[in-house]
Design an enzyme around this catalytic site. Structure first.
Site, PDB file in Angstrom:
ATOM      1  N   VAL A 530      36.757  51.072  69.178  1.00  0.00           N
ATOM      2  CA  VAL A 530      35.868  52.148  69.608  1.00  0.00           C
ATOM      3  C   VAL A 530      35.777  53.197  68.503  1.00  0.00           C
ATOM      4  CG1 VAL A 530      36.347  51.813  72.044  1.00  0.00           C
ATOM      5  CG2 VAL A 530      37.754  53.402  70.724  1.00  0.00           C
ATOM      6  N   CYS A 531      34.832  54.115  68.663  1.00  0.00           N
ATOM      7  CA  CYS A 531      34.705  55.247  67.739  1.00  0.00           C
ATOM      8  C   CYS A 531      35.913  56.159  67.901  1.00  0.00           C
ATOM      9  CB  CYS A 531      33.407  56.003  68.002  1.00  0.00           C
ATOM     10  SG  CYS A 531      33.208  57.504  67.029  1.00  0.00           S
ATOM     11  N   ALA A 532      36.531  56.537  66.817  1.00  0.00           N
ATOM     12  CA  ALA A 532      37.744  57.361  66.877  1.00  0.00           C
ATOM     13  C   ALA A 532      37.463  58.795  67.278  1.00  0.00           C
ATOM     14  CB  ALA A 532      38.444  57.332  65.510  1.00  0.00           C
TER      15      ALA A 532
END
Length: 623
Positions: A530-532
């Site tokens: 996922v996007c951090a």
């Protein structure tokens, strides 16, 4: 402190402030001059007595105001006992008059009507003595039998014509006893007040002592109750006065403003009005929080601006600056109307600061409670319409000048800010009912905020331009010039610098995002994470120079705060090299180049380390 004790602590101190306020209203010099003109003999005879009584009353009320609660209760009990003794003497006086008018001149027990009259008076005296002994907490009831001396003399057979002299002797004896007790009490109270003052001065930390006394005496609540009592008494007296029919033809708002101005003629009443306005502003802001659904935070006002302190201090400073207490009633009424306008504008701005995040949170969190949305929109509409109505009303009464323009501009700024809030709320709600998210919503919100700030800047610039033009064409003053300088710095220069800095940061962030390569499907598949920043799945992403993948919008918002990678804190350049986004060549193992490492500047490494630590704190602020 129990509620009953708090109530007693306030209620028993209010009469002292009422008496001090009454003393302040009367000019002793003018009163003495009027007495001298009316009667020179009475003036020369009672001049020193009147002056001594006036200043002694001030001293006594101040001492009584500063006493601890238990001593104030003791003083009031003694005052009640003195009043009961007065009632006892009045009962004895009525008995003496009835005895003189009566045909029976012998002992009262020899005549039925005289005996019944004697029993009624004696029973009343016994009751008065018992009440006095109860108040003084003593069993020696005979100490309060001075008013009953004429009754005892009549029972012993004293003639009726001798009873007035016995009554005068009893009254004199009571007066001497009360005066001696009063002097002793005044000595004790003064000694207690001086010891309290020495205790306060003995504190190593005077602010802590002042806060302790402020809390013990409940100063805001005390002066608020005092002013409310003063205002209610004034309203009742004005309604019952013969001029009430004239007041009935006035508008209700003007009548209330006039009544408030007449109850604001002394420093004590001005302090009372200040605390009342603070409590009213606090109640309005608390109700606004509760109405918007913030029940947990409604009673916990951590922000000082949202406690009504700003409104009360504003009223007090404006009243002192304009010399409100020294003006006539009509002029004071108009000054108070302008001050109340400024205070209400400040309160509306505080309501805006409360409503803005709560209303946007309703839409951003996708809350589907219709009632909560209606409440939030109703507050926003109030903040949109009411400032415009206030500006329109004040323009009907006063001629436009620089000061009035500042007031109107404050109302316009509130309406402009809430307009931006409603527009962003509409965007969030539109996204809520769409099946797919709106593209570049952050960009739209940014430009909505930019337009709103630009309009606010234009309003502030117009105010400065009008003020400069008025100073050049009309009357120039140092006060107006200082206000123009302060207004130019706070509302023009600071707004312009903040807006330009935000624009530059946004432009750099957009430039960096546009220069970064987009991740290929193979890279997204190998990343499989996922996007951090937002922790959402990534169907598209950009790749930084350190080979980290993020959503473009998320990284844009991050780079608007700081220009480093959220993961490793390496600087994200505006013009990355062309090999960004390609897989590194792992066919040949990389050998560490010791010479290259030795040639690296150690100072730059330390600087990067401290910059990384600083970026960690900035990351916490961003999240």
């Amino acid at each position: 402190m129990p509620r009953l004790e708090v109530f007693a602590n306030v209620a028993l101190r209010v009469p002292s402030i009422l008496v001090l306020d009454l003393f302040y209203k009367y000019d002793i010099v003018a009163l003495m001059e009027q007495l001298r003109v009316k009667n020179e003999h009475v003036f020369s005879k009672y001049r020193w007595l009147i002056c001594d009584t006036f200043y002694l009353g001030h001293l006594l009320m101040l001492v009584l105001l500063l006493l601890p609660l238990r001593h104030i209760v003791s003083v009031y009990l003694h005052v009640l006992a003195a009043m009961l003794l007065f009632v006892g003497h009045q009962i004895a006086k009525e008995f003496i008059l009835d005895e003189i008018r009566s045909d029976h001149q012998g002992a009262p027990y020899l005549h039925a009507e005289a005996f019944n009259r004697f029993i009624r008076s004696l029973t009343s005296q016994l009751l008065v003595s018992a009440l006095c002994a109860f108040l003084m907490k003593t069993r020696k009831v005979w100490l309060f039998w001075t008013p009953a001396l004429p009754l005892l003399a009549r029972l012993g057979g004293a003639p009726a014509n001798l009873l007035p002299a016995i009554h005068v002797f009893a009254v004199t004896l009571s007066e001497v006893a009360c005066e001696l007790f009063l002097l002793l009490l005044l000595y004790r109270l003064t000694k207690k007040a001086l010891s309290l003052k020495m205790e306060v001065l003995a504190f190593s930390r005077l602010p802590a002592a002042a806060i302790s006394l402020w809390t013990e005496f409940a100063v805001p609540l005390l002066f608020s109750v005092f002013w409310v009592v003063l205002f209610v008494v004034h309203l009742c007296s004005s309604i019952m006065s013969p001029a009430a029919s004239f007041a009935a033809h006035q508008s209700l708002l003007f009548y209330l403003l006039t009544s408030v101005s007449e109850c604001c003629t002394t420093p004590y009443s001005l302090l009372g009005l200040t605390f009342v306005v603070s409590y009213l502003a606090l109640g309005l802001l608390t109700f606004c929080k509760w109405f918007l659904g913030s029940h947990d935070d409604a009673l916990n006002n951590h922000n000082v601006m949202h406690r009504g302190v700003t409104e009360g201090v504003t009223l007090l400073l404006l009243a002192l600056q304009t010399g409100l207490l020294a003006t006539a009633t009509l002029q004071r009424t108009f000054l108070l109307s302008i001050i109340f306008f400024i205070v209400l504008t400040s309160t509306m701005q505080a309501m805006l600061e409360i409503a803005h995040p709560l209303v946007l949170a309703l839409a951003a969190s996708q809350n589907r409670s219709v009632w909560k949305h209606l409440r939030g929109l109703s507050v926003c509409l109030l903040l949109l319409v009411f400032p415009v109505f206030m500006a329109y009303e004040i323009l009907q009464f006063f001629h436009m000048d620089f000061w009035l323009l500042i007031l109107v501009a404050g109302c316009m700024l509130t309406s402009l800010q809430i307009t931006g809030t409603l527009f962003i709320y509409s965007l969030f709600m539109a996204e809520l009912f769409r099946s797919e998210p709106v593209d570049n919503l952050d960009e739209v919100i940014y430009w909505v905020n930019a337009v709103s700030r630009s309009l606010e800047f234009a309003v502030a610039l117009c105010v400065v331009a009008y003020a400069v033009w008025e100073s050049l064409v009309g009357e120039w003053s140092w006060t107006g010039a200082s206000v123009i300088v302060v207004h130019s710095y706070c509302n023009v220069w600071l707004r312009a610098r903040s807006g330009w800095r935000s624009f530059v940061l946004r432009l750099e962030a957009v430039k960096k995002i546009n220069s970064l390569p987009r991740a290929t499907p193979e890279q997204l598949g190998r990343h499989d994470d996922v996007c951090a920043i937002c922790f959402m799945e990534m169907t598209s992403a950009v790749v930084t120079s350190c080979d980290h993948l993020f959503h473009a919008n998320c990284l844009s918002k991050w780079l608007h705060v700081q220009g480093t990678c959220p993961m490793c804190h390496q600087t994200v350049p505006a013009h990355p090299p062309t090999h960004y986004g390609r897989e590194p060549d792992t066919s040949t193992p990389l050998e560490p180049d010791a010479g290259a490492f030795l040639e690296e500047d150690v100072d730059s490494v330390e600087e990067d380390y401290f910059d990384s630590a600083k970026d960690d704190s900035d990351e916490d602020d961003f999240l």
